[in-house]
Design a protein around this motif. Structure first.
Motif, PDB file in Angstrom:
ATOM      1  N   LYS A   1      -9.178  -3.497  -6.735  1.00  0.00           N
ATOM      2  CA  LYS A   1      -8.083  -3.759  -5.893  1.00  0.00           C
ATOM      3  C   LYS A   1      -7.963  -2.910  -4.803  1.00  0.00           C
ATOM      4  O   LYS A   1      -7.339  -3.453  -3.666  1.00  0.00           O
ATOM      5  CB  LYS A   1      -6.923  -3.367  -7.304  1.00  0.00           C
ATOM      6  N   HIS A   2      -8.273  -1.751  -4.869  1.00  0.00           N
ATOM      7  CA  HIS A   2      -8.441  -0.830  -3.507  1.00  0.00           C
ATOM      8  C   HIS A   2      -9.870  -0.719  -3.223  1.00  0.00           C
ATOM      9  O   HIS A   2     -10.565   0.178  -4.014  1.00  0.00           O
ATOM     10  CB  HIS A   2      -7.622   0.458  -3.556  1.00  0.00           C
TER      11      HIS A   2
ATOM     12  N   LYS B   1     -13.428   0.548  -2.382  1.00  0.00           N
ATOM     13  CA  LYS B   1     -13.870   1.833  -2.096  1.00  0.00           C
ATOM     14  C   LYS B   1     -15.440   2.055  -1.569  1.00  0.00           C
ATOM     15  O   LYS B   1     -16.150   1.314  -2.077  1.00  0.00           O
ATOM     16  CB  LYS B   1     -13.759   2.712  -3.301  1.00  0.00           C
TER      17      LYS B   1
ATOM     18  N   PHE C   1     -11.171   5.548  -0.270  1.00  0.00           N
ATOM     19  CA  PHE C   1     -10.585   4.177  -0.655  1.00  0.00           C
ATOM     20  C   PHE C   1      -9.892   3.352   0.256  1.00  0.00           C
ATOM     21  O   PHE C   1      -9.753   3.849   1.463  1.00  0.00           O
ATOM     22  CB  PHE C   1      -9.175   4.444  -1.791  1.00  0.00           C
TER      23      PHE C   1
ATOM     24  N   ASP D   1      -6.841   0.612   1.556  1.00  0.00           N
ATOM     25  CA  ASP D   1      -5.568   0.010   1.049  1.00  0.00           C
ATOM     26  C   ASP D   1      -5.552  -1.174   1.942  1.00  0.00           C
ATOM     27  O   ASP D   1      -5.348  -1.285   3.186  1.00  0.00           O
ATOM     28  CB  ASP D   1      -4.493   0.837   1.418  1.00  0.00           C
TER      29      ASP D   1
ATOM     30  N   HIS E   1      -3.525  -3.812   1.589  1.00  0.00           N
ATOM     31  CA  HIS E   1      -2.154  -4.158   2.412  1.00  0.00           C
ATOM     32  C   HIS E   1      -1.883  -3.667   3.688  1.00  0.00           C
ATOM     33  O   HIS E   1      -1.426  -4.083   4.693  1.00  0.00           O
ATOM     34  CB  HIS E   1      -1.020  -3.789   1.231  1.00  0.00           C
TER      35      HIS E   1
ATOM     36  N   ARG F   1      -2.492  11.455  -0.455  1.00  0.00           N
ATOM     37  CA  ARG F   1      -3.428  10.586   0.067  1.00  0.00           C
ATOM     38  C   ARG F   1      -3.644  11.288   1.608  1.00  0.00           C
ATOM     39  O   ARG F   1      -2.540  11.688   2.059  1.00  0.00           O
ATOM     40  CB  ARG F   1      -3.089   9.129   0.146  1.00  0.00           C
TER      41      ARG F   1
END
Length: 228
Positions: free
Chosen positions: A37-38, A40, A59, A61, A63, A81
């Protein structure tokens, strides 16, 4: 949601790191997990005998289209983060993590001696297909080999076009009777290559019911993979 920035960084990272650091060129490796989903990038040092140890994970993101590293604040007890906005900061972060990892390697272990102490090759057993019935289980700096009786074949849990597939198979540890789930995440590259990420999850019979209930009770709050 776009992976364009992720793909651009992936294409530049390995060559860039090798060019700025001779030590990384000799020891460092990179593994890409695009299906998460993320997505890496995992960086690791590989020893003889295909043993490896991760020293950094980046990672992405999709979005917000930004890379980040997760850090744990022991004082506050929280994970936060560290955002890495450009390729220079990404390279610096991985390079620094590599040298921090190498600097903390206090003791050099003779790998041949380690495996003589932990693995008796004469005790390897084979399944009906002639493959060794064993699995590598995370044991810290090195993986530990355990004997497994696989009770199912690989079951395809997820696939997307001809790019990604995830499989599972179930087995029982011969020594303890615990269950083991073996997960393989395969990414098929454009040059007909395959990138594989394998993980094992071990649990007792007493834990199995609670694990099933946790999964069933939280299916509605999970999000499916959106390839768009």
């Amino acid at each position: 949601m776009s992976l364009e920035w992720f793909d651009r960084v992936c294409s530049e990272m390995q060559d860039s790191l090798e060019s700025i650091c001779e030590d990384y060129d000799e020891l460092g490796h990179m593994r890409i997990d695009r299906a998460a989903k993320h997505p890496k990038l995992e960086f690791f040092v590989e020893y003889e005998g295909d043993e490896r140890e991760d020293f950094c994970t980046l990672f992405f993101d999709p979005h917000n289209e930004e890379f980040y590293m997760e850090e744990f604040d022991f004082t506050a007890g929280d994970t936060y983060r560290q955002i890495l906005p450009d390729i220079e900061e990404i390279l610096d972060a991985v390079h620094e993590s590599f040298h921090n990892f190498m600097d903390t390697e206090v003791e050099e272990v003779d790998e041949d001696e380690f495996f003589e102490d932990h693995i008796d090759e004469s005790e390897e057993t084979y399944d009906e297909d002639g493959e060794v019935d064993e699995a590598y289980v995370d044991g810290g700096a090195y993986d530990v080999v355990v004997d497994v009786e696989w009770t199912t074949p690989e079951v395809l849990a997820y696939s997307y076009l001809d790019e990604v597939e995830v499989t599972y198979k179930f087995g029982v540890l011969k020594e303890t009777g615990d269950g083991i789930l073996h997960r393989v995440n395969r990414i098929f590259t454009e040059d007909d290559g395959t990138i594989e990420d394998e993980t094992n999850f071990i649990f007792s019979k007493e834990e199995a019911g609670a694990i099933i209930e946790l999964i069933e009770g939280n299916m509605d709050v999970m999000e499916g993979f959106d390839p768009s």
